[in-house]
Structure formats: structure tokens, C-alpha cells
Design a protein around this motif. Structure first.
Motif, PDB file in Angstrom:
ATOM      1  N   THR A 130       0.819  -1.213   0.000  1.00  0.00           N
ATOM      2  CA  THR A 130       0.000   0.000   0.000  1.00  0.00           C
ATOM      3  C   THR A 130       0.849   1.257   0.000  1.00  0.00           C
ATOM      4  OG1 THR A 130      -0.130   0.105   2.424  1.00  0.00           O
ATOM      5  CG2 THR A 130      -1.796  -1.211   1.282  1.00  0.00           C
ATOM      6  N   LYS A 131       2.178   1.095   0.087  1.00  0.00           N
ATOM      7  CA  LYS A 131       3.064   2.248   0.196  1.00  0.00           C
ATOM      8  C   LYS A 131       3.747   2.541  -1.137  1.00  0.00           C
ATOM      9  CE  LYS A 131       1.972   1.865   4.454  1.00  0.00           C
ATOM     10  NZ  LYS A 131       0.854   2.669   4.982  1.00  0.00           N
ATOM     11  N   GLY A 132       3.955   3.822  -1.367  1.00  0.00           N
ATOM     12  CA  GLY A 132       4.677   4.259  -2.548  1.00  0.00           C
ATOM     13  C   GLY A 132       5.686   5.336  -2.172  1.00  0.00           C
ATOM     14  N   PRO A 133       6.694   5.592  -3.023  1.00  0.00           N
ATOM     15  CA  PRO A 133       7.721   6.599  -2.699  1.00  0.00           C
ATOM     16  C   PRO A 133       7.164   8.015  -2.772  1.00  0.00           C
ATOM     17  CG  PRO A 133       8.037   5.780  -4.919  1.00  0.00           C
ATOM     18  CD  PRO A 133       6.935   4.952  -4.332  1.00  0.00           C
ATOM     19  N   MET A 134       7.709   8.867  -1.920  1.00  0.00           N
ATOM     20  CA  MET A 134       7.348  10.286  -1.950  1.00  0.00           C
ATOM     21  C   MET A 134       8.159  11.030  -3.012  1.00  0.00           C
ATOM     22  SD  MET A 134       6.965  11.039   2.151  1.00  0.00           S
ATOM     23  CE  MET A 134       6.256  12.647   1.874  1.00  0.00           C
ATOM     24  N   PHE A 135       9.410  10.593  -3.217  1.00  0.00           N
ATOM     25  CA  PHE A 135      10.240  11.161  -4.271  1.00  0.00           C
ATOM     26  C   PHE A 135      11.374  10.182  -4.570  1.00  0.00           C
ATOM     27  CE2 PHE A 135      12.014  12.554  -0.265  1.00  0.00           C
ATOM     28  CZ  PHE A 135      13.376  12.381  -0.420  1.00  0.00           C
ATOM     29  N   ILE A 136      12.048  10.374  -5.689  1.00  0.00           N
ATOM     30  CA  ILE A 136      13.162   9.518  -6.096  1.00  0.00           C
ATOM     31  C   ILE A 136      14.418  10.374  -6.213  1.00  0.00           C
ATOM     32  CG2 ILE A 136      14.085   8.012  -7.905  1.00  0.00           C
ATOM     33  CD1 ILE A 136      11.249   7.206  -8.582  1.00  0.00           C
ATOM     34  N   PHE A 137      15.478   9.962  -5.525  1.00  0.00           N
ATOM     35  CA  PHE A 137      16.730  10.698  -5.537  1.00  0.00           C
ATOM     36  C   PHE A 137      17.852   9.742  -5.933  1.00  0.00           C
ATOM     37  CE2 PHE A 137      20.573  12.239  -3.283  1.00  0.00           C
ATOM     38  CZ  PHE A 137      20.702  13.462  -3.917  1.00  0.00           C
ATOM     39  N   LYS A 138      18.527  10.034  -7.053  1.00  0.00           N
ATOM     40  CA  LYS A 138      19.589   9.174  -7.579  1.00  0.00           C
ATOM     41  C   LYS A 138      19.106   7.737  -7.758  1.00  0.00           C
ATOM     42  CE  LYS A 138      23.452  11.880  -5.760  1.00  0.00           C
ATOM     43  NZ  LYS A 138      24.696  11.850  -4.942  1.00  0.00           N
TER      44      LYS A 138
ATOM     45  N   PRO B 250     -12.215  -1.131  -3.609  1.00  0.00           N
ATOM     46  CA  PRO B 250     -13.067  -1.819  -2.617  1.00  0.00           C
ATOM     47  C   PRO B 250     -12.338  -2.937  -1.884  1.00  0.00           C
ATOM     48  CG  PRO B 250     -14.256  -1.492  -4.681  1.00  0.00           C
ATOM     49  CD  PRO B 250     -12.837  -1.117  -4.948  1.00  0.00           C
ATOM     50  N   ILE B 251     -11.424  -3.616  -2.563  1.00  0.00           N
ATOM     51  CA  ILE B 251     -10.697  -4.711  -1.919  1.00  0.00           C
ATOM     52  C   ILE B 251      -9.817  -4.182  -0.791  1.00  0.00           C
ATOM     53  CG2 ILE B 251      -8.975  -6.525  -2.246  1.00  0.00           C
ATOM     54  CD1 ILE B 251      -9.996  -6.891  -5.076  1.00  0.00           C
TER      55      ILE B 251
ATOM     56  N   THR C  20       0.875   6.554   1.404  1.00  0.00           N
ATOM     57  CA  THR C  20      -0.124   5.560   1.043  1.00  0.00           C
ATOM     58  C   THR C  20      -0.665   5.834  -0.358  1.00  0.00           C
ATOM     59  OG1 THR C  20      -0.746   5.379   3.361  1.00  0.00           O
ATOM     60  CG2 THR C  20      -2.275   4.473   1.749  1.00  0.00           C
ATOM     61  N   LYS C  21      -0.743   4.798  -1.151  1.00  0.00           N
ATOM     62  CA  LYS C  21      -1.242   4.933  -2.516  1.00  0.00           C
ATOM     63  C   LYS C  21      -2.712   5.321  -2.508  1.00  0.00           C
ATOM     64  CE  LYS C  21       1.976   1.400  -4.215  1.00  0.00           C
ATOM     65  NZ  LYS C  21       2.103   0.054  -4.832  1.00  0.00           N
ATOM     66  N   VAL C  22      -3.111   6.113  -3.507  1.00  0.00           N
ATOM     67  CA  VAL C  22      -4.493   6.569  -3.604  1.00  0.00           C
ATOM     68  C   VAL C  22      -5.455   5.396  -3.754  1.00  0.00           C
ATOM     69  CG1 VAL C  22      -6.105   7.986  -4.932  1.00  0.00           C
ATOM     70  CG2 VAL C  22      -3.742   8.753  -4.618  1.00  0.00           C
ATOM     71  N   SER C  23      -5.011   4.340  -4.442  1.00  0.00           N
ATOM     72  CA  SER C  23      -5.880   3.180  -4.663  1.00  0.00           C
ATOM     73  C   SER C  23      -6.287   2.511  -3.352  1.00  0.00           C
ATOM     74  CB  SER C  23      -5.174   2.159  -5.553  1.00  0.00           C
ATOM     75  OG  SER C  23      -3.959   1.717  -4.957  1.00  0.00           O
TER      76      SER C  23
END
Length: 336
Positions: A158-166, A182-183, A174-177
Motif C-alpha cells: 500500500t506504500k509508494g515513494p514520496m520522491f526519487i533521488f539518484k 473496494p478490496i 499511502t497509494k491513492v488506490s
């Protein structure tokens, strides 16, 4: 330090929409030392407890220690003193949220299994010989721990990165999905039901049934017990049950007290408040967070207050280094 973290509240101490000061009111070093002493004293197996009771108490102390390490130390201390450390890498942060939820779940459900074990020991004498054993306790604790860890694995995704560095993803959001699928929504409600709603209700039910049985049994035994000539009418069986009852009710009662604010907050925000955040929800969460951390260090004080042999072993371990140093100095001729 107030934070907005993308982890599950009832499983891991926080939620996506909950703001909480997880560090305020908590001294990580004191909490850690208390639980370490707890584990060391219980592992000596000299507290006059049965094997199954000792294993349940050890499991509870270990789970509480993991909560302190993961929730308090790796979250609070890291956020205060080591911002931007490797713990903020998305993969590590996501894995930490899984461990956070699993440790909290284990701490809660080990309390439930202990309460049920004491209920069987007091209420079901025929089942007691088979159920209240060290082997059964080990099987139940291991099975419960494995299932709870598996239950929390989906939160990693359920987690995604806030930003990518190098080319390295950092941060956890938390991902919007998670809020729209519903799942995922159904799974989060399932998670909330597993911890803390279901354990809260089970402990209340077990305690109510235990009290009812003890009251009925006490009345019957008072009629059957023949008074001694010396005036000593103490019933050994009821005295043993009384000590078990005090330990059970103190542990479960403290659990209910310290988790009650969290349960009220969940019902208010998720049910009554329809997922809204306002001043009342903020206050409930700000109070409930430290209370959950406090729940992880109260059992030691409960054992000291209710178990005389635990007090003896606890004092012995605290004074052992001083006695050893004194004896060594006497041998070296430093003291007369």
C-alpha cells in the motif's frame, strides 16, 4: 514532534489520517530496560508460575519489546535525531510498517490468548490438563504470531515513494488506490476489526464469564468447606484461583484501560465522524498514541505488584551486580 505517517493506526500505532505525537510521554530507554528485565526474570523460571503461564508472559513481554523497538525507537528516535537515514528508503519504510503492525497485533493477541488460558484454568477443570500445558502454549503462540505476520504483509504494497533521488525511492506515502479500491478498503476494515475491536470484545467477554464462574464457585465452596477447629478457614483451591484472577484481571484491565481511547477514536473517526478529522479526533489520537506505548511497559509493574516471587527475582537481578562487585572488592582486599 507531530507527524503524519502513512501506516495503519490500530495495527501499527498510526493511520493515514491520524496525527499523533508518538514520542511525547515515552522514554524509549526506560521502556526498553523495563521489558528486558521482565524477559530476563521470567526466563529464569523461578517465579512460581506454571510453564504455560510463563510462556504466555514471556511472549507478551517479547512482543511489547518489539513494539518499543519498532514503534518508539526506530520511529521516534529516528525522526528526532536521524532524519533522512536509510530507514526512509521506501522499501525499508514499507517493511517497517509491516513489522510495526505485526508487533502491535502480537502484543494485543498474546494478551487475549493469555486471558483465555487463565479462563480455561479457572473455569474448565476437565480441559485444563490438556490445554494448559507448555506445549499447547507454544503451539498457540507460534501459530498466532505467524498468522498475524502474514496478515500484515499486504500493507507493504500500500506504500509508494514520496520522491526519487539518484534512482533510489525515498519516503512512504499511502497509494491513492488504497482509499478507492473496494478490496483494499475492505481489507483495512478487516484489519481494524482484528485489532483492536475483536480483542477488546473478547477480553471483556472472557473476564465477564470468569467473574461469573468465580462468584458461583465461591458460594458453593463456602457451603461445602468445613471450618477448622483452629479457626483457619482458608481454602487452598480458592486462594490459588484468587491469585490467578488478580493477575488476569490486572493485565486485561490495564489493556482495556489503555486501549479504550484508541477504540473510541476509531469509532468516532471511522463510524460517527465519517472519516473526518477535527479537533476532537485530533485530541483522541494525541492521547491514545502515548497510551498505546505505555501499554507496552505496564506488565512488569503488574507482575511486581501481584507476584511475590517475581518481586524477589526482580530485586535479586537489580542487586546482583552490586553484590558481585562488592564481593570482588572484598576478595581483592579493598574492603575489610
Amino acid at each position: 514532534m507531530f507527524m503524519l505517517l502513512g501506516v495503519n493506526s490500530e495495527s501499527g500505532g498510526l493511520s493515514d489520517t491520524d496525527i499523533v505525537d508518538v514520542g511525547k510521554g515515552s522514554n524509549p530507554e526506560e521502556l526498553l530496560n523495563i521489558n528486558l528485565l521482565d524477559i530476563l526474570v521470567l526466563s529464569r523460571d523461578k517465579c512460581g508460575l506454571s510453564i504455560c503461564t510463563t510462556r504466555y508472559l514471556l511472549a507478551m513481554a517479547t512482543a511489547d519489546l518489539l513494539v518499543i523497538i519498532i514503534v518508539v525507537i526506530l520511529t521516534t528516535i529516528n525522526d528526532y535525531y536521524f532524519p533522512g537515514s536509510f530507514l526512509y528508503i521506501t522499501a525499508v519504510c514499507s517493511f517497517k510498517s509491516v513489522l510495526m503492525g505485526a508487533a502491535t497485533d502480537c502484543s494485543v493477541w498474546f494478551t487475549v490468548t493469555f486471558s483465555f488460558d487463565r479462563f480455561v484454568a479457572i473455569r474448565c477443570q476437565t480441559l485444563k490438563m490438556k490445554y494448559c500445558t507448555g506445549k499447547t502454549a507454544t503451539v498457540i503462540l507460534v501459530t498466532t504470531g505467524v498468522l498475524l505476520r502474514l496478515k500484515n504483509i499486504p500493507f507493504y504494497f500500500t506504500k509508494g515513494p514520496m520522491f526519487i533521488f539518484k534512482n533510489v525511492p525515498w519516503g512512504c506515502e499511502t497509494k491513492v488506490s488504497t482509499f478507492t479500491d473496494p478490496i483494499w478498503v475492505g481489507f483495512q476494515w478487516f484489519d481494524k476489526a482484528v485489532t483492536p475491536l475483536l480483542p477488546f470484545g473478547l477480553i471483556l467477554l472472557i473476564n465477564a464469564l470468569t467473574v461469573r464462574h468465580i462468584l458461583i464457585t465461591s458460594r458453593v465452596r463456602k457451603r461445602l468447606v468445613v471450618p477448622h477447629k483452629d479457626g483457619n478457614n482458608i481454602d487452598p483451591e480458592m486462594e490459588s484461583r484468587r491469585k490467578s484472577m488478580i493477575l488476569l484481571f490486572t493485565i486485561s484491565g490495564m489493556f482495556i484501560l489503555l486501549w479504550s481511547v484508541n477504540v473510541v477514536q476509531f469509532i468516532y473517526v471511522k463510524v460517527v465522524g465519517l472519516f473526518s478529522i477535527n479537533d476532537s479526533a485530533y485530541i483522541l489520537q494525541a492521547v491514545g498514541g502515548p497510551m498505546l506505548n505505555l501499554n507496552c511497559c505496564t506488565n512488569t509493574f503488574i507482575y511486581v505488584a501481584t507476584l511475590s516471587k517475581f518481586r524477589e527475582q526482580f530485586i535479586l537481578m537489580l542487586t546482583y551486580p552490586l553484590k558481585t562487585i562488592t564481593q570482588r572488592l572484598i576478595q581483592l582486599g579493598k574492603f575489610p
